[in-house]
Design a protein around this motif. Structure first.
Motif, PDB file in Angstrom:
ATOM      1  N   LYS A  50     -14.581  -4.487  -0.318  1.00 49.66           N
ATOM      2  CA  LYS A  50     -13.267  -4.089   0.175  1.00 49.66           C
ATOM      3  C   LYS A  50     -13.292  -2.588   0.420  1.00 49.66           C
ATOM      4  O   LYS A  50     -14.151  -1.875  -0.106  1.00 49.66           O
ATOM      5  N   HIS A  51     -12.367  -2.127   1.233  1.00 49.24           N
ATOM      6  CA  HIS A  51     -12.252  -0.708   1.551  1.00 49.24           C
ATOM      7  C   HIS A  51     -10.807  -0.414   1.932  1.00 49.24           C
ATOM      8  O   HIS A  51     -10.033  -1.333   2.206  1.00 49.24           O
ATOM      9  N   VAL A  52     -10.461   0.857   1.933  1.00 50.29           N
ATOM     10  CA  VAL A  52      -9.075   1.242   2.229  1.00 50.29           C
ATOM     11  C   VAL A  52      -8.730   1.069   3.701  1.00 50.29           C
ATOM     12  O   VAL A  52      -7.560   1.009   4.068  1.00 50.29           O
ATOM     13  N   HIS A  53      -9.745   0.946   4.546  1.00 51.16           N
ATOM     14  CA  HIS A  53      -9.533   0.854   5.987  1.00 51.16           C
ATOM     15  C   HIS A  53      -8.997  -0.513   6.391  1.00 51.16           C
ATOM     16  O   HIS A  53      -9.434  -1.532   5.863  1.00 51.16           O
ATOM     17  N   VAL A  54      -8.068  -0.532   7.317  1.00 54.62           N
ATOM     18  CA  VAL A  54      -7.653  -1.775   7.961  1.00 54.62           C
ATOM     19  C   VAL A  54      -8.759  -2.119   8.956  1.00 54.62           C
ATOM     20  O   VAL A  54      -9.302  -1.232   9.624  1.00 54.62           O
ATOM     21  N   GLN A  55      -9.116  -3.402   9.048  1.00 57.89           N
ATOM     22  CA  GLN A  55     -10.205  -3.831   9.930  1.00 57.89           C
ATOM     23  C   GLN A  55      -9.744  -4.994  10.781  1.00 57.89           C
ATOM     24  O   GLN A  55      -9.152  -5.953  10.273  1.00 57.89           O
ATOM     25  N   ILE A  56     -10.042  -4.917  12.065  1.00 53.62           N
ATOM     26  CA  ILE A  56      -9.860  -6.048  12.981  1.00 53.62           C
ATOM     27  C   ILE A  56     -11.208  -6.277  13.643  1.00 53.62           C
ATOM     28  O   ILE A  56     -11.848  -5.330  14.111  1.00 53.62           O
ATOM     29  N   THR A  57     -11.660  -7.535  13.642  1.00 53.32           N
ATOM     30  CA  THR A  57     -12.993  -7.865  14.154  1.00 53.32           C
ATOM     31  C   THR A  57     -12.900  -8.953  15.223  1.00 53.32           C
ATOM     32  O   THR A  57     -12.204  -9.953  15.046  1.00 53.32           O
ATOM     33  N   HIS A  58     -13.634  -8.734  16.307  1.00 52.82           N
ATOM     34  CA  HIS A  58     -13.789  -9.709  17.386  1.00 52.82           C
ATOM     35  C   HIS A  58     -15.218 -10.230  17.338  1.00 52.82           C
ATOM     36  O   HIS A  58     -16.160  -9.441  17.192  1.00 52.82           O
ATOM     37  N   ILE A  59     -15.388 -11.544  17.431  1.00 51.89           N
ATOM     38  CA  ILE A  59     -16.730 -12.131  17.441  1.00 51.89           C
ATOM     39  C   ILE A  59     -17.186 -12.210  18.898  1.00 51.89           C
ATOM     40  O   ILE A  59     -16.698 -13.032  19.672  1.00 51.89           O
ATOM     41  N   GLU A  60     -18.119 -11.308  19.226  1.00 53.47           N
ATOM     42  CA  GLU A  60     -18.643 -11.240  20.597  1.00 53.47           C
ATOM     43  C   GLU A  60     -19.598 -12.395  20.873  1.00 53.47           C
ATOM     44  O   GLU A  60     -19.633 -12.940  21.973  1.00 53.47           O
ATOM     45  N   HIS A  82      -8.479 -10.377  10.937  1.00 54.92           N
ATOM     46  CA  HIS A  82      -7.789  -9.141  10.550  1.00 54.92           C
ATOM     47  C   HIS A  82      -7.861  -9.022   9.038  1.00 54.92           C
ATOM     48  O   HIS A  82      -7.564  -9.979   8.321  1.00 54.92           O
ATOM     49  N   ILE A  83      -8.264  -7.831   8.555  1.00 53.51           N
ATOM     50  CA  ILE A  83      -8.378  -7.593   7.118  1.00 53.51           C
ATOM     51  C   ILE A  83      -7.504  -6.395   6.753  1.00 53.51           C
ATOM     52  O   ILE A  83      -7.790  -5.271   7.183  1.00 53.51           O
ATOM     53  N   PRO A  84      -6.449  -6.614   5.982  1.00 57.28           N
ATOM     54  CA  PRO A  84      -5.625  -5.492   5.521  1.00 57.28           C
ATOM     55  C   PRO A  84      -6.400  -4.585   4.562  1.00 57.28           C
ATOM     56  O   PRO A  84      -7.444  -4.964   4.032  1.00 57.28           O
ATOM     57  N   SER A  85      -5.865  -3.430   4.311  1.00 55.86           N
ATOM     58  CA  SER A  85      -6.460  -2.464   3.386  1.00 55.86           C
ATOM     59  C   SER A  85      -6.673  -3.080   2.000  1.00 55.86           C
ATOM     60  O   SER A  85      -5.812  -3.798   1.484  1.00 55.86           O
ATOM     61  N   ASN A  86      -7.836  -2.812   1.425  1.00 54.28           N
ATOM     62  CA  ASN A  86      -8.194  -3.196   0.052  1.00 54.28           C
ATOM     63  C   ASN A  86      -8.222  -4.694  -0.216  1.00 54.28           C
ATOM     64  O   ASN A  86      -8.048  -5.122  -1.359  1.00 54.28           O
ATOM     65  N   VAL A  87      -8.457  -5.506   0.803  1.00 49.83           N
ATOM     66  CA  VAL A  87      -8.598  -6.958   0.630  1.00 49.83           C
ATOM     67  C   VAL A  87     -10.083  -7.302   0.670  1.00 49.83           C
ATOM     68  O   VAL A  87     -10.805  -6.895   1.594  1.00 49.83           O
TER      69      VAL A  87
END
Length: 112
Positions: A50-60, A82-87
């Motif tokens: 986990k990390h403090v950053h919000v992450q959105i990922t697209h599978i290319e 989509h991964i919220p902060s610290n999840v």
């Protein structure tokens, strides 16, 4: 280091090793946002973290088992998550592929 605004050409950016069977390209960033291309060989694992950053990922491309907060789902080309902060989250590459990650704010640890 902040990149200047402009065009992003894939062929001009070098791959970096990011783990066994995993490499990444930092495509662009500024303090508030980062775009990263991550290539996985079949069987490569992005371990639970986990990390403090919000992450959105697209599978290319490829097929991935994605785990977010203990829930798992198999996703393929064209899908995303989509991964919220610290999840806590993780991926297992089931078929060689590429993920396109967007982080906010940027991942300073990726630049070291």
């Amino acid at each position: 280091m902040q990149q200047q605004p402009g065009f992003i050409e894939d062929k001009q950016i070098e791959w970096q090793t990011a783990g066994e069977g995993i490499r990444r390209k930092i495509m662009a960033h500024d303090p508030s946002l980062m775009l990263v291309k991550v290539e996985f060989e079949q069987g490569a694992v992005g371990a639970v973290h986990k990390h403090v950053h919000v992450q959105i990922t697209h599978i290319e491309s490829g097929v991935f088992e994605v785990e977010i907060a203990g829930d798992k789902k198999v996703l393929k080309k064209g899908d995303g998550f989509h991964i919220p902060s610290n999840v806590e989250h993780a991926v297992i590459c089931l078929k060689k592929g590429v993920l396109i990650d967007v982080f906010s704010p940027m991942r300073e640890d990726f630049l070291q």
